[in-house]
Design a protein around this motif. Structure first.
Motif, PDB file in Angstrom:
ATOM      1  N   THR A 140       0.837  -1.258  -0.019  1.00 50.76           N
ATOM      2  CA  THR A 140       0.013  -0.113   0.066  1.00 50.76           C
ATOM      3  C   THR A 140       0.632   1.316   0.027  1.00 50.76           C
ATOM      4  O   THR A 140       2.127   1.092   0.219  1.00 50.76           O
ATOM      5  N   ILE A 141       0.334   2.376  -0.122  1.00 53.96           N
ATOM      6  CA  ILE A 141       0.907   3.782  -0.307  1.00 53.96           C
ATOM      7  C   ILE A 141      -0.063   4.606   0.119  1.00 53.96           C
ATOM      8  O   ILE A 141      -1.432   4.418  -0.046  1.00 53.96           O
ATOM      9  N   VAL A 142       0.397   5.664   1.031  1.00 59.33           N
ATOM     10  CA  VAL A 142      -0.415   6.691   1.354  1.00 59.33           C
ATOM     11  C   VAL A 142      -0.203   7.932   0.478  1.00 59.33           C
ATOM     12  O   VAL A 142       0.748   8.505   0.286  1.00 59.33           O
ATOM     13  N   ILE A 143      -1.402   8.527  -0.012  1.00 55.45           N
ATOM     14  CA  ILE A 143      -1.308   9.573  -0.888  1.00 55.45           C
ATOM     15  C   ILE A 143      -2.538  10.443  -0.507  1.00 55.45           C
ATOM     16  O   ILE A 143      -3.839  10.196  -0.361  1.00 55.45           O
ATOM     17  N   ASP A 144      -2.168  11.642  -0.182  1.00 52.01           N
ATOM     18  CA  ASP A 144      -3.173  12.462   0.268  1.00 52.01           C
ATOM     19  C   ASP A 144      -4.027  12.155   1.519  1.00 52.01           C
ATOM     20  O   ASP A 144      -5.344  12.052   1.409  1.00 52.01           O
ATOM     21  N   GLY A 145      -3.189  11.508   2.330  1.00 55.95           N
ATOM     22  CA  GLY A 145      -4.027  10.902   3.590  1.00 55.95           C
ATOM     23  C   GLY A 145      -4.763   9.620   3.498  1.00 55.95           C
ATOM     24  O   GLY A 145      -5.417   9.073   4.595  1.00 55.95           O
ATOM     25  N   GLU A 146      -4.873   9.064   2.145  1.00 57.26           N
ATOM     26  CA  GLU A 146      -5.611   7.807   1.899  1.00 57.26           C
ATOM     27  C   GLU A 146      -4.667   6.493   1.701  1.00 57.26           C
ATOM     28  O   GLU A 146      -3.663   6.958   0.820  1.00 57.26           O
ATOM     29  N   VAL A 147      -4.693   5.579   2.482  1.00 58.08           N
ATOM     30  CA  VAL A 147      -4.175   4.311   2.324  1.00 58.08           C
ATOM     31  C   VAL A 147      -4.637   3.601   0.963  1.00 58.08           C
ATOM     32  O   VAL A 147      -5.793   3.088   1.010  1.00 58.08           O
ATOM     33  N   LEU A 148      -4.052   3.488   0.087  1.00 59.45           N
ATOM     34  CA  LEU A 148      -4.254   2.911  -1.497  1.00 59.45           C
ATOM     35  C   LEU A 148      -3.499   1.833  -1.619  1.00 59.45           C
ATOM     36  O   LEU A 148      -2.154   1.832  -1.178  1.00 59.45           O
ATOM     37  N   PRO A 149      -4.017   0.763  -2.455  1.00 60.77           N
ATOM     38  CA  PRO A 149      -3.174  -0.177  -2.842  1.00 60.77           C
ATOM     39  C   PRO A 149      -2.395   0.493  -3.892  1.00 60.77           C
ATOM     40  O   PRO A 149      -2.395   1.194  -4.436  1.00 60.77           O
ATOM     41  N   TYR A 150      -0.931  -0.145  -3.802  1.00 60.18           N
ATOM     42  CA  TYR A 150       0.077   0.275  -4.511  1.00 60.18           C
ATOM     43  C   TYR A 150       0.760  -0.819  -5.403  1.00 60.18           C
ATOM     44  O   TYR A 150       1.159  -2.018  -5.246  1.00 60.18           O
ATOM     45  N   ARG A 151       0.271  -0.375  -6.969  1.00 57.84           N
ATOM     46  CA  ARG A 151       0.686  -1.584  -7.766  1.00 57.84           C
ATOM     47  C   ARG A 151       1.448  -0.769  -9.080  1.00 57.84           C
ATOM     48  O   ARG A 151       0.987  -0.578 -10.050  1.00 57.84           O
ATOM     49  N   PRO A 152       2.612  -0.436  -8.742  1.00 58.39           N
ATOM     50  CA  PRO A 152       3.360   0.336  -9.588  1.00 58.39           C
ATOM     51  C   PRO A 152       3.944  -0.353 -11.124  1.00 58.39           C
ATOM     52  O   PRO A 152       4.994  -0.171 -11.510  1.00 58.39           O
ATOM     53  N   VAL A 153       3.050  -0.832 -11.757  1.00 53.41           N
ATOM     54  CA  VAL A 153       3.143  -1.421 -13.150  1.00 53.41           C
ATOM     55  C   VAL A 153       1.983  -1.521 -14.083  1.00 53.41           C
ATOM     56  O   VAL A 153       1.063  -1.285 -13.742  1.00 53.41           O
ATOM     57  N   ALA A 154       2.152  -1.367 -15.430  1.00 52.56           N
ATOM     58  CA  ALA A 154       1.211  -1.153 -16.248  1.00 52.56           C
ATOM     59  C   ALA A 154       1.806  -1.741 -17.548  1.00 52.56           C
ATOM     60  O   ALA A 154       3.105  -1.781 -18.102  1.00 52.56           O
ATOM     61  N   VAL A 155       0.749  -2.293 -18.436  1.00 53.27           N
ATOM     62  CA  VAL A 155       0.930  -2.559 -19.692  1.00 53.27           C
ATOM     63  C   VAL A 155       0.205  -1.588 -20.630  1.00 53.27           C
ATOM     64  O   VAL A 155      -0.898  -1.731 -20.021  1.00 53.27           O
ATOM     65  N   ASN A 156       0.608  -1.274 -21.506  1.00 53.25           N
ATOM     66  CA  ASN A 156      -0.236  -0.187 -22.314  1.00 53.25           C
ATOM     67  C   ASN A 156      -0.153  -0.636 -23.711  1.00 53.25           C
ATOM     68  O   ASN A 156       0.774  -0.714 -24.200  1.00 53.25           O
ATOM     69  N   ILE A 157      -1.327  -0.944 -24.208  1.00 50.89           N
ATOM     70  CA  ILE A 157      -1.388  -1.311 -25.676  1.00 50.89           C
ATOM     71  C   ILE A 157      -2.095  -0.154 -26.719  1.00 50.89           C
ATOM     72  O   ILE A 157      -2.842   0.560 -25.916  1.00 50.89           O
ATOM     73  N   TYR A 158      -1.557  -0.065 -27.789  1.00 49.98           N
ATOM     74  CA  TYR A 158      -2.150   0.741 -28.540  1.00 49.98           C
ATOM     75  C   TYR A 158      -1.791   0.247 -30.020  1.00 49.98           C
ATOM     76  O   TYR A 158      -1.612  -0.915 -30.124  1.00 49.98           O
ATOM     77  N   ARG A 159      -2.102   1.077 -31.001  1.00 46.86           N
ATOM     78  CA  ARG A 159      -2.211   0.624 -32.478  1.00 46.86           C
ATOM     79  C   ARG A 159      -1.309  -0.337 -33.016  1.00 46.86           C
ATOM     80  O   ARG A 159      -1.793  -1.605 -33.403  1.00 46.86           O
ATOM     81  N   GLY A 160      -0.116  -0.379 -32.643  1.00 43.01           N
ATOM     82  CA  GLY A 160       0.712  -1.295 -33.432  1.00 43.01           C
ATOM     83  C   GLY A 160       0.415  -2.766 -32.902  1.00 43.01           C
ATOM     84  O   GLY A 160       0.552  -3.806 -33.842  1.00 43.01           O
ATOM     85  N   ALA A 161       0.072  -3.000 -31.737  1.00 41.88           N
ATOM     86  CA  ALA A 161      -0.188  -4.311 -31.316  1.00 41.88           C
ATOM     87  C   ALA A 161      -1.713  -4.522 -31.611  1.00 41.88           C
ATOM     88  O   ALA A 161      -2.002  -5.859 -31.892  1.00 41.88           O
ATOM     89  N   GLY A 162      -2.577  -3.800 -31.743  1.00 39.99           N
ATOM     90  CA  GLY A 162      -3.828  -4.135 -31.681  1.00 39.99           C
ATOM     91  C   GLY A 162      -4.656  -3.800 -32.965  1.00 39.99           C
ATOM     92  O   GLY A 162      -5.550  -4.521 -33.296  1.00 39.99           O
ATOM     93  N   ALA A 163      -3.996  -3.084 -34.017  1.00 35.67           N
ATOM     94  CA  ALA A 163      -4.726  -2.871 -35.208  1.00 35.67           C
ATOM     95  C   ALA A 163      -4.462  -3.992 -36.014  1.00 35.67           C
ATOM     96  O   ALA A 163      -3.780  -3.947 -37.146  1.00 35.67           O
ATOM     97  N   HIS A 164      -4.846  -5.152 -35.698  1.00 35.66           N
ATOM     98  CA  HIS A 164      -4.877  -6.538 -36.749  1.00 35.66           C
ATOM     99  C   HIS A 164      -6.158  -7.350 -36.267  1.00 35.66           C
ATOM    100  O   HIS A 164      -7.043  -6.982 -35.650  1.00 35.66           O
TER     101      HIS A 164
END
Lengths: 200, 844
Positions: B357-381
């Protein structure tokens, strides 16, 4: 008196050329002439290959060889380190271009309008040079004299360029030069550029 | 240049060189526009401006602009055929347009087709108001590539229009077929700044791309991939995480997704009663209970029996399903070494910090600092929907969804609760209509479609643009009860941005009357009957160009509303096309109906609602709109003076995940119902139809190019983006063209150095690139920065219209190589496949 300089972070430059275009827009440079550029090179072999980006401009050297070789005194250095060209005195001999090892200078021969035929109202308003002169980056001297940063610095989308007084130890440029192994291009030439690079 | 001037003014406006709609300040000296800078007050710009925005200045002075209405006098239409334009007055043009539209409306209003990528006009005025008031559903002939598979998949999984991720906290990002953060994609200005900051603090970037792009140049790792195989790579990562590393966020999956929903042998949910709630297996009571019952501990794995039926949690189905994607099997498909697939999965899983977890603006939030981002090159098929859904699953299984550091869609919740997502009766997220399209993928209409996009045949879509072309080309295939009679086009280069131009030209020639609103006599105008001079963006008056659906970026930390106001007088007789269409509606008598629909769609409130019996200038309409949203103190005059109205985001608006009730689907049970519905519609049409892509779990399926590598078409060709051009919009800009001509890659054909050498091609040589659809010629650039099986062509170049003298003949036209057919369209989303097999040869 200030001594103006710039530091560019090569880790952060993404080669987008916002600087190239902001410079052109600020100074209405003629067709084919770029005072600021981003050079590119490939390193490595596939698949361990990548392009690297090197934003370049006039280095406003402390010992400007261009000024030394200029026969008319058109090229001169201000007390604050900015190296300028007086277009009225430039005869277009191009000795400066031969002498400078960095290549920021360009000779404006003729017909630099972007739309063939007539210059636009913008070009007429903003161009303070005539044909037959050498031109280069002037560290946006008119902006600097009004307390603004050069156009390339302001526009950079990744904020990888910093401008300021190299002689002020509190300034960011002075700190970066002191702390971060900032280095100029071709230091062995002994021209003492005011433009430094960090990162790789 | 900063010396004393007689007059100097700085005008707040908004750039339109791409869709980001960055705030700008335009400087005029003695009445002449001399500079454009990023507006420091705009949260997206913060004073910075990309090369395209800087170059916009010179475009406004273009002498090639269309300055007056033009009518065709040559009845022969074709690419390169002179229309022999004759200048007419606006009054004559309006009479012709009104007359034609009246006749079409009398015959069948569905005969009117509107094609535009003017996002503001399209989404505020045309699609929700003008077109329905006229009576046509055919008003969204938009793009074929970047959006189709993506937006539908995003609405279904994250409840929003677009794929984004939290660069403030992300530590490990996989960019799949895109360069988000490297001056490409949506909100490029702000994401570039955020990406730079993220990299400064040590964020790791992995780009998966056949081309060594600007993003790959800066990434910590470039993973070259065979085009169209990204889905296999993603499913393999999921497999490694679930079945080898045992690394997934059980808590997130069981509470925030449908992972625990029990599915029967037919793949459908087990429900309480016939139409009741989906059931889950409660480990506490050891029985099947409704999913939303309190104090339960739902299983996400295991095999159970409920009501005499064998069942398993949806997640169990997924887990078993992805076992088919062993890295060893995926390596020869993708050309990514199995060891790298395993390593990246491990890195991604570790970086996700499941449970933290991480505290941001006084709120305890789940902290998952990863992402996969898809756009045209992979999806336009073809089958791109499956790839996009697989990416979303990957983000979900580590819990990186709408929490710090993870994946998100923009603006799922509005400021101060102004809007938020809904939920189906099965508890799954539905998007707020405030972020566009009001997409619903859980209920389906089983009737014969009557729009060119065949909506009922493709329910899980945000637009069905390629079907417009396919329907026009072969109208007998779907036998719509009307023919397209009139086409209106604005800011949509149908000739350059689809597939091979000959295909679309033949389709367009079947439409009896084409009207284009054009700044230049471009490739589309060449086939038009009537050309009307459209305003340049620096002459335009557009309110709220930053749309919450995708161009009001959460990366700014604000919600923000701006105004594009004219910086210069319109050139010649240019007019904004919306103003013209409103005038025509008035002449035809339906402007009042347009106003009624605008009242609803723009959220106009008393006393600012438009009276259908009155007539308003655009200034007055904007005043009503601004005051409806922000009160009497913030009318249009306030916006003209101040530029941006900004509201900082509260923590639950930045990271809505932990504060929401609706769940995210990790199993797409709705696809089973869609499959049945689509089969019924196809049967009604008497059209054999393949519904095999409607599956509850994604697969990788080869796109047509994958298996088509027979000699001599042995290479793939792909398109990619460069930072200083956007679509075909920027190609006529002489500064950007100057830059491109000096650039080592922009206008060239990229070939792997080894491949080029093998084929006897030298760097700088002129070559042909040829596919089954067409051929293009250009200068070869031998490079180490591209996959050996791939040829790369950037941008939308190779313009041919005489009315674009700067753009004409510069660069290579990639789209000419693309065939357009039903076989090459993603069966779920209708996205057109953007890769094809080619052969290369020396031109000399």
């Amino acid at each position: 008196m200030a001594r103006y300089g710039m530091v560019i972070d090569l880790n952060t430059c993404i080669g987008c050329n916002a600087c190239t275009m902001a410079c052109k827009a600020e100074h209405a440079t003629p067709k084919g002439i770029f005072w600021a550029k981003v050079l590119e090179k490939e390193v490595g072999k596939f698949p361990a290959a990548r392009r690297i980006f090197l934003p370049v401009l006039c280095n406003h050297c402390k010992n400007p060889i261009c000024q030394e070789v200029c026969p008319t005194g058109a090229t001169y250095k201000r007390e604050d380190g900015i190296v300028l060209i007086d277009y009225d005195m430039c005869i277009g001999c191009r000795s400066c271009m031969e002498a400078c090892p960095y290549g920021p200078r360009a000779f404006y021969e003729s017909d630099g309008a972007y739309y063939p035929g007539e210059r636009t109202a913008y070009e007429k308003s903003q161009q303070d040079f005539s044909e037959g002169v050498v031109m280069k980056c002037n560290f946006c001297v008119e902006r600097v004299d009004q307390g603004l940063d050069p156009a390339c610095v302001v526009t950079c989308v990744t904020e990888c360029r910093v401008f300021g007084d190299l002689d002020d130890p509190q300034s960011e440029v002075a700190r970066l030069v002191a702390d971060k192994k900032a280095r100029p291009l071709l230091p062995e030439k002994g021209l003492e550029p005011s433009v430094f690079y960090v990162g790789s | 240049m900063y010396g004393p001037a007689e007059s100097e003014e700085w005008i707040h406006s908004v750039c339109d060189m791409c869709f980001a709609a960055c705030g700008i300040l335009a400087r005029k000296k003695n009445g002449v526009l001399v500079k454009i800078e990023g507006d420091p007050n705009c949260p997206a710009s913060e004073g910075h401006l990309c090369p395209k925005g800087q170059a916009g200045l010179i475009g406004v002075y273009d002498p090639s602009r269309v300055k007056a209405p033009l009518i065709r006098t040559n009845p022969q239409k074709g690419i390169g055929v002179d229309p022999r334009w004759q200048e007419i007055s606006w009054e004559t043009a309006l009479e012709i347009l009104t007359d034609k539209l009246t006749k079409v409306r009398e015959k069948d209003p569905r005969g009117l087709v509107v094609s535009s990528f003017d996002q503001i006009a399209g989404s505020y005025f045309i699609r929700p108001a003008w077109a329905p008031a006229f009576g046509t559903p055919n008003s969204d002939w938009v793009g074929y590539f970047c959006g189709n598979y993506l937006h539908a998949s995003m609405y279904l999984t994250n409840g929003s229009f677009h794929s984004d991720f939290d660069l403030d906290y992300c530590n490990y990002a996989i960019l799949l077929g895109n360069q988000q953060g490297f001056m490409a994609g949506l909100n490029a200005n702000v994401t570039a700044r955020k990406m730079a900051d993220a990299r400064r603090r040590g964020m790791r970037v992995v780009t998966v791309d056949p081309v060594g792009t600007n993003a790959a140049a800066k990434a910590d790792e470039w993973v070259p991939i065979r085009p169209g195989t990204d889905g296999a790579f993603i499913l393999s990562l999921i497999n490694v995480l679930l079945n080898e590393l045992n690394c997934y966020d059980r808590d997130f999956l069981s509470r925030r997704t449908n992972a625990a929903y029990l599915v029967g042998e037919d793949g459908g949910y087990l429900k309480e009663g016939r139409d009741g709630k989906p059931l889950v297996w409660d480990l506490k009571s050891q029985g099947a209970v409704p999913f939303d019952e309190a104090n339960i501990d739902p299983a996400i794995e295991g095999l159970f029996s409920a009501g005499g039926e064998r069942c398993q949690p949806a997640f169990q189905v997924l887990k078993e399903h992805v076992r088919d994607y062993a890295p060893e099997r995926v390596e020869p498909i993708t050309t990514i070494p199995a060891a790298n697939i395993r390593r990246i999965a491990k890195e991604f899983g570790a970086a996700a910090r499941i449970g933290s977890t991480i505290v941001i603006d006084g709120e305890v939030l789940p902290y998952r600092p990863v992402a996969v981002n898809i756009y045209r090159g992979a999806g336009a098929h073809k089958h791109g929907t499956h790839t996009a859904l697989a990416v979303q699953i990957l983000n979900m299984i580590v819990g990186a969804y709408y929490v710090p550091g993870g994946h998100r869609g923009p603006n799922l919740v509005g400021p101060a609760g102004r809007w938020g997502p809904g939920a189906t009766k099965e508890g799954l997220i539905t998007p707020p209509s405030a972020i566009g399209h009001g997409a619903r993928y859980y209920e389906f209409e089983e009737r014969s479609p009557d729009d060119l996009g065949l909506h009922q045949l493709f329910p899980i879509t945000t637009n069905r643009s390629p079907m417009y072309e396919i329907n026009l080309t072969n109208p007998q295939d779907f036998s719509l009860p009307y023919k397209p009679e009139l086409l209106i086009v604005c800011r949509r280069n149908l000739l350059m941005n689809n597939g091979n131009p000959e295909i679309i030209a033949a389709a367009l020639k079947k439409i009896p009357f084409i009207v284009t609103f054009s700044t230049h006599l471009d490739e589309v105008a060449e086939l038009a009957d009537l050309v009307l001079p459209e305003a340049h963006y620096l002459e335009r008056f557009d309110l709220f160009p930053n749309r919450p659906s995708h161009t009001m970026s959460p990366a700014t930390g604000h919600f923000y509303w701006g105004l594009r106001q004219p910086v210069v007088e319109p050139l010649g007789q240019s007019r904004r096309w919306i103003d013209v269409l409103f005038e025509v509606a008035d002449r035809m008598g339906f402007l009042g109906d347009v106003y009624k629909l605008m009242n609803v769609n723009l959220g106009l409130k008393e006393p600012y609602k438009l009276d259908p019996n009155q007539r308003y200038t655009m200034d007055q309409i904007y005043d009503c709109w601004t005051k409806s949203l922000f009160g009497p103190e913030r009318g249009i005059e306030w916006f003209k003076k101040n530029g941006y109205h900004k509201v900082p985001r509260a923590v639950e608006e930045k990271y809505p995940g932990p504060f929401l009730k609706p769940r995210f689907p990790v199993y797409f049970e709705n696809m089973l119902r869609a499959k049945k519905s689509v089969a019924k519609v196809a049967a009604q049409l008497g059209h054999p139809w393949d519904t095999s892509d409607y599956q509850p779990v994604p697969d990788w399926k080869p796109c047509p190019a994958y298996d088509a590598g027979k000699s001599p078409y042995d290479l793939f060709v792909v398109n990619f983006k460069i930072p200083f051009h956007s679509l075909s919009v920027t190609t006529q800009n002489p500064w950007l063209n100057d830059l491109a001509e000096h650039h080592p890659y922009a206008y060239k054909i990229l070939i792997n150095a080894e491949t080029g050498k093998r084929k006897g091609i030298k760097d700088g040589e002129e070559i042909w690139v040829e596919s089954v659809a067409g051929k293009v010629k250009g200068e070869a650039k031998l490079t180490e920065c591209i996959h050996p099986e791939v040829v790369g062509i950037a941008g939308v170049f190779g313009s041919w219209a005489k009315g674009k003298p700067v753009a004409r003949g510069k660069g290579v036209h990639f789209n000419s190589l693309l065939p357009v057919s039903l076989e090459r369209v993603d069966p779920v989303s209708t996205g057109l496949d953007s890769c094809v097999r080619v052969k290369i040869s020396r031109a000399a």
